[in-house]
Design a protein around this motif. Structure first.
Motif, PDB file in Angstrom:
ATOM      1  N   UNK A 288      33.978 -23.384  64.165  1.00 25.01           N
ATOM      2  CA  UNK A 288      32.952 -23.904  63.264  1.00 25.01           C
ATOM      3  C   UNK A 288      32.505 -25.310  63.689  1.00 25.01           C
ATOM      4  N   UNK A 289      33.438 -26.061  64.258  1.00 16.45           N
ATOM      5  CA  UNK A 289      33.097 -27.441  64.637  1.00 16.45           C
ATOM      6  C   UNK A 289      32.066 -27.466  65.757  1.00 16.45           C
ATOM      7  N   UNK A 290      31.919 -26.362  66.481  1.00 18.95           N
ATOM      8  CA  UNK A 290      31.015 -26.340  67.628  1.00 18.95           C
ATOM      9  C   UNK A 290      29.637 -25.756  67.320  1.00 18.95           C
ATOM     10  N   UNK A 291      29.459 -25.156  66.180  1.00 17.81           N
ATOM     11  CA  UNK A 291      28.162 -24.527  65.919  1.00 17.81           C
ATOM     12  C   UNK A 291      27.128 -25.582  65.536  1.00 17.81           C
ATOM     13  N   UNK A 292      25.992 -25.547  66.220  1.00 19.19           N
ATOM     14  CA  UNK A 292      24.917 -26.519  65.983  1.00 19.19           C
ATOM     15  C   UNK A 292      23.718 -25.878  65.298  1.00 19.19           C
ATOM     16  N   UNK A 293      23.866 -24.647  64.849  1.00 25.13           N
ATOM     17  CA  UNK A 293      22.779 -23.958  64.145  1.00 25.13           C
ATOM     18  C   UNK A 293      21.515 -23.853  65.004  1.00 25.13           C
ATOM     19  N   UNK A 294      21.698 -23.638  66.288  1.00 24.61           N
ATOM     20  CA  UNK A 294      20.527 -23.538  67.165  1.00 24.61           C
ATOM     21  C   UNK A 294      19.884 -22.156  67.073  1.00 24.61           C
ATOM     22  N   UNK A 295      20.656 -21.173  66.659  1.00 24.05           N
ATOM     23  CA  UNK A 295      20.170 -19.803  66.416  1.00 24.05           C
ATOM     24  C   UNK A 295      19.864 -19.014  67.687  1.00 24.05           C
ATOM     25  N   UNK A 296      20.386 -19.486  68.803  1.00 21.98           N
ATOM     26  CA  UNK A 296      20.246 -18.698  70.031  1.00 21.98           C
ATOM     27  C   UNK A 296      20.938 -17.345  69.852  1.00 21.98           C
ATOM     28  N   UNK A 297      22.070 -17.369  69.146  1.00 27.06           N
ATOM     29  CA  UNK A 297      22.828 -16.126  68.925  1.00 27.06           C
ATOM     30  C   UNK A 297      22.009 -15.136  68.113  1.00 27.06           C
ATOM     31  N   UNK A 298      21.250 -15.645  67.147  1.00 26.56           N
ATOM     32  CA  UNK A 298      20.470 -14.756  66.278  1.00 26.56           C
ATOM     33  C   UNK A 298      19.378 -14.063  67.090  1.00 26.56           C
ATOM     34  N   UNK A 299      18.666 -14.857  67.883  1.00 27.38           N
ATOM     35  CA  UNK A 299      17.585 -14.277  68.688  1.00 27.38           C
ATOM     36  C   UNK A 299      18.166 -13.332  69.741  1.00 27.38           C
ATOM     37  N   UNK A 300      19.279 -13.747  70.345  1.00 25.03           N
ATOM     38  CA  UNK A 300      19.891 -12.907  71.383  1.00 25.03           C
ATOM     39  C   UNK A 300      20.287 -11.555  70.814  1.00 25.03           C
ATOM     40  N   UNK A 301      20.821 -11.543  69.609  1.00 27.16           N
ATOM     41  CA  UNK A 301      21.231 -10.286  68.978  1.00 27.16           C
ATOM     42  C   UNK A 301      20.014  -9.406  68.723  1.00 27.16           C
TER      43      UNK A 301
END
Ligand code: SF4
Ligand code: SF4
Ligand code: SF4
Lengths: 247, 722
Positions: A13-26
């Motif tokens: 959790x300390x590393x998540x920056x809410x960039x949302x690359x994961x959301x788009x990638x999915x």
């Protein structure tokens, strides 16, 4: 024979920056419809009083529970926990789109894809796993907050991360029958014990499926598998009307 | 329970996936080349390497090909800018290529400008119209009456050939709206544009508004998060509590316009307490004594009153920073609150790194894009240009490099018709209607044009007002000139077929060049021929580079060399260039204008899901973006009787917009914030149209006389319920 696997995620959790690359990638990898998502980053909000503030982002998706309530309510048997990988999957050919599993999930991790009339959710990118790749969200995670692997393998990246974590949290949930969901997402190095991401009571439970679990397979059998479209349509009449499955 | 094999499951989900978005077949020549290069196998599965262009960072991409179709973009682990990862924008790239609003054919305006009525034209017709109009303007008013503008991209060389060959001095980049202050400050101090930053040994970081987690450069953002995870102390100063603030050790909500005071006070403590690196200062710098004398007055107490950061905190940061040096870095990234004094702020930051001796550890000479020994097609010398540049460089702005320019001044010279009247505007991959401050003035300037042509992939707000729109191939559909990074040279190559009749910039510029009698500046057959000529001196074939997406040249041997390309050959704490011209040669306090009573500072910035003005119509990014609202501190909102989600009217000296309010703790009570790039005028952008409001409507034009930078945060606004 290879040892049974238990795939899941560790989220730092300390590393998540809410960039949302994961959301788009999915969405791109799994061709998720524009109205839907299989994966979330929950912004717990700016907390505190100016200027003493805090803000935490919690990435998550299906927890691939050890004891998943979603599979228990599935009347068509479409939702199952894969024996080999431990991933919880939906056989979309068998799914009748009744949406019981959507309501049974305490994590809102599923959605009913209305265009396709089937339920969908995170599959751990099993198509990638089979060719030796990590899930799309993990591969591209800019903050390296998402890890994926086999918890049964002590040398896996996820097992090592758990071993070295400063803190570990799990959004476990006790079901009506006293058993626990035992989620396979572990949150490390941050506090996710916030009402906004806590699991909630399923709005649909095993008890309610009883008559439907008898009737629906009977209807299916009666119509015959070759008329799956009609079967899906018909069985949808049996279940309570349309519902919004909003995240 | 029905027993379904996974194989079966996969088949099903694959089929279902197709219903949402089909994969895209490779153009036969691309497929053939990929097969020959061994990138895809007999089944048509594999990867083709290329480069991202969703922003200017240029991450390495591997396009995943399944059964001859591009199905996904991945980060290329071999490429230093991506290191295997792509940000949200990079991941969404296929959706830019397959945007339902793509301009598929050349368009010629039929209605009034701004009405959005166009007809389809053939390439021949469209190119003929453009060339004829450009030639007419040249014949009648001289080549300088044509303005050419385009922003930093790989086909810029072709664009520059067109502009310089045509003979116009008027080159509009967008740099002055972004980082002129930083670049000019680095040039004056170190004699280089922007040093490279290295986080690997970092222990202490000061970010002056460098919002690394939202203004994303994949590798640097990842390095930042790694540093935070390692426990590096991060001081983040910004009037806004951004996502970067949330990851930092300390967030200091500095008063807008006072970053300079903060840094001057750091210098005061570090010099006053002798915490600087004496050896480094001695060997590599000039002007230290004058600097020491100047900053002696800038005590932490003095700065505290201006910045609203406690004096003890400033003193503590100065001590910790110098103690951590050379493993310390003051980042001179470009998004401080941007005032006309930003140039001095940037100078102070570069000096802070210099006197603490961080060189060679956290700051390195930039590898640069020096050309990497690449060749290029032969061409004659450019015609001599005698006309003045409309953007005032160098006659009004002597320190601004020609390739940066002062874009907002260019626009104002069009309006004033001085020193002469511009008549035509050639705009490639750029959107001045949204990027320049004061949109009304920009629209007025467009109205003064006899002819406007744009090269674009979608009908952005500027293309909406164009007379001809030339459809460019997206970055996934075309070749661009090669990109050297360090000792590697990277290739952008097509991974999908161009949509409609879209063409590469290299092709478009060549076609226009030929029609304008400038064929000699475009001596290549096609894109591949251009690349072959680039590779010729290296003895590398195009096929080789296509396979891996890059080639590796031998690394330069030897350790770190200190070379300062300044008049003194040293780091100039006191700039002889500035002094010679009668400007402030040592950073000196310049007070920013205060916000009038009842007004707010208008801040703008970035979100991780968008690049400037260009990506708002991408459906994937749209799907995962936040509703763009006006941020206001809860305390201020309460005073004004405003509530979360209220529709508010925001008014500056030059314009007014309406948008929804976001009541938050995450901003100073004296400031409000808007994300740029929204509030589109173009109805040709069906996804983005109607979302949010445009900050450029509100921005007042203020130019820093030294760097030519637009002071983007100097605008003040009132806010009331709409
Ligand atoms: S998170 Fe929900 S959908 Fe996923 S396995 Fe658990 S109950 Fe099922
Ligand atoms: S990609 Fe990683 S860092 Fe970015 S939002 Fe997703 S989990 Fe967070
Ligand atoms: S930072 Fe993102 S948009 Fe920019 S080049 Fe890299 S992946 Fe593309």
């Amino acid at each position: 024979m290879a040892q049974k696997k238990c795939y899941g995620f560790v989220i730092d959790v300390s590393r998540c920056i809410d960039c949302r690359a994961c959301l788009v990638a999915c969405s791109a990898e799994n061709k998720v419809g524009m109205k839907y998502t299989r994966i979330w980053v929950r912004d717990l909000g700016v907390k505190g009083e100016y200027p003493n503030l805090e803000r935490t982002f919690v990435p998550y998706n299906c927890m691939h529970c050890e004891n998943p309530p979603c599979t228990q309510v599935c009347v068509s048997g479409a939702t199952y926990k894969d024996k080999e990988t431990g991933l919880v999957l939906v056989d979309q050919e068998a799914c009748i789109g009744c949406g019981f599993c959507v309501d049974a999930c305490p994590y809102n991790a599923r959605y009913l894809d209305r265009e396709r009339g089937v339920v969908d959710k995170c599959t751990g990118c099993i198509q990638r796993l089979q060719v030796g790749q990590q899930p799309a969200c993990v591969t591209t995670c800019v903050g390296k907050a998402r890890l994926f692997g086999d918890f049964n393998d002590p040398a896996s990246e996820v097992s090592v991360a758990l071993k070295n974590a400063r803190a570990i949290q799990r959004l476990d949930y006790e079901l009506a029958d006293g058993t626990h969901t035992e989620p396979n997402i572990y949150f490390i190095n941050g506090d996710v014990m916030d009402p906004q991401v806590q699991p909630h009571e399923p709005t649909y439970s095993l008890a309610e499926t009883s008559w439907k679990s008898l009737l629906i397979p009977a209807v299916l059998a009666g119509i015959g598998a070759s008329f799956l479209g009609q079967a899906t349509f018909f069985t949808k009449q049996l279940v309570e009307g349309e519902k919004e499955f909003e995240e | 329970m029905t027993n379904i094999s996974r194989r079966n499951f996969l088949k099903i989900s694959g089929a279902a996936a197709g219903a949402v978005m089909l994969g895209h077949f490779l153009p036969p020549p691309v497929a053939e080349a990929a097969r020959l290069a061994g990138q895809i196998d007999a089944d048509g599965d594999g990867y083709i390497p290329t480069l991202c262009e969703m922003c200017v960072w240029r991450c390495g991409v591997r396009a995943k090909i399944a059964k001859g179709k591009v199905v996904k973009l991945e980060g290329n682990p071999d490429q230093p800018h991506s290191q295997g990862r792509l940000c949200a924008r990079g991941q969404s790239g296929l959706m830019t290529t397959y945007d339902p609003d793509r301009v598929l054919y050349p368009l010629v305006r039929v209605g009034q400008r701004g009405e959005g009525k166009f007809r389809r034209a053939s390439w021949d017709e469209a190119l003929d119209i453009v060339a004829t109009k450009m030639q007419e303007i040249k014949d009648k008013y001289g080549p300088e009456a044509m303005i050419f503008s385009s922003t930093h991209n790989l086909s810029q060389v072709g664009f520059e050939n067109l502009l310089n060959g045509f003979g116009s001095p008027n080159y509009g980049t967008q740099r002055s709206l972004c980082f002129n202050a930083m670049i000019v400050a680095n040039l004056m101090t170190y004699g280089m544009e922007e040093p490279a930053r290295d986080y690997s040994q970092l222990k202490y970081l000061i970010l002056t508004g460098r919002n690394l987690t939202e203004a994303i450069s994949t590798s640097e953002t990842a390095a930042f998060v790694d540093a935070v995870a390692r426990g590096v102390k991060v001081i983040y100063i910004d009037p806004r509590y951004t996502k970067t603030a949330a990851k930092s050790t300390e967030w200091l909500p500095i008063k807008p316009g006072t970053d300079l005071a903060f840094h001057l006070a750091l210098l005061n403590v570090i010099i006053g307490e002798k915490l600087y690196n004496e050896k480094f200062v001695e060997e590599h710098t000039v002007g230290f004594d004058e600097l020491a004398a100047e900053v002696a007055q800038y005590t932490p107490e003095w700065a505290a009153a201006l910045t609203e950061i406690p004096a003890d905190m400033i003193r503590c940061i100065a001590r910790e920073f110098s103690e951590a040096a050379p493993y310390a870095l003051a980042h001179n990234g470009w998004r401080t609150s941007n005032f006309v004094n930003s140039f001095q702020t940037q100078r102070a930051i570069t000096i802070l790194n210099a006197i603490t001796g961080n060189w060679g550890v956290t700051l390195l000479p930039a590898a640069g894009e020096g050309g990497g020994g690449l060749g290029k097609p032969p061409q004659p010398p450019y015609p001599r240009i005698s006309a003045l540049r409309l953007d005032g460089v160098p006659w009004k702005y002597p320190f601004v490099p020609l390739k940066l320019g002062v874009f907002q001044q260019l626009r104002d010279s069009i309006l004033e018709g001085k020193p002469y009247q511009a008549r035509g505007w050639f705009i490639s991959r750029q959107n001045p209607v949204q990027s320049l401050p004061d949109r009304n003035r920009t629209l007025e300037a467009l109205g003064k044009m006899d002819f406007i042509v744009t090269v674009d992939v979608i009908l952005n707000d500027t293309s909406w007002f164009a007379d001809v729109v030339l459809p460019e191939a997206s970055y996934l559909e075309r070749y661009d000139p090669l990109l050297p990074v360090g000792n590697r040279i990277f290739l952008r190559q097509p991974v999908v077929e161009p949509q409609g009749e879209a063409k590469s910039a290299l092709w478009i510029f060549k076609q226009l060049g030929e029609r304008l009698g400038l064929s000699d500046f475009f001596q290549y057959e096609d894109e591949e021929d251009y690349l072959r000529q680039q590779l010729m001196p290296l003895g590398v074939t195009l096929e080789e580079i296509k396979t891996h997406g890059f080639i590796e040249l031998p690394k330069k041997e030897g350790g770190l060399e200190y070379k300062w390309n300044t008049p003194s050959g040293k780091i100039e704490l006191k700039s002889s260039t500035l002094e010679g011209a009668g400007y402030t040669a040592i950073p000196k306090w310049e007070a920013p204008p205060a916000a009038p009573d009842g007004q707010f500072h208008l801040l703008t910035g970035k979100v991780g899901q968008h690049t400037q003005m260009s990506t708002q119509n991408n459906q994937y990014l749209h799907k995962y973006q936040d509703e763009p609202r006006l941020w206001m501190n809860a305390q201020s909102a309460e005073k004004l009787g405003l509530k979360d989600w209220d529709l508010v009217e925001v008014t500056s000296e030059v314009g007014s917009v309406k948008l929804a309010l976001q009541v938050t703790q995450a901003i100073r009570p004296d400031s409000v914030y808007m994300t740029p790039g929204f509030g589109k005028l173009s109805k040709g952008l069906t996804t983005a149209y109607g979302v949010g409001a445009s900050d450029s409507v509100l921005h007042v034009t203020y130019t820093d006389p030294v760097s030519g930078g637009q002071a983007l945060s100097q605008t003040c606004v009132t806010v009331k319920k709409a």
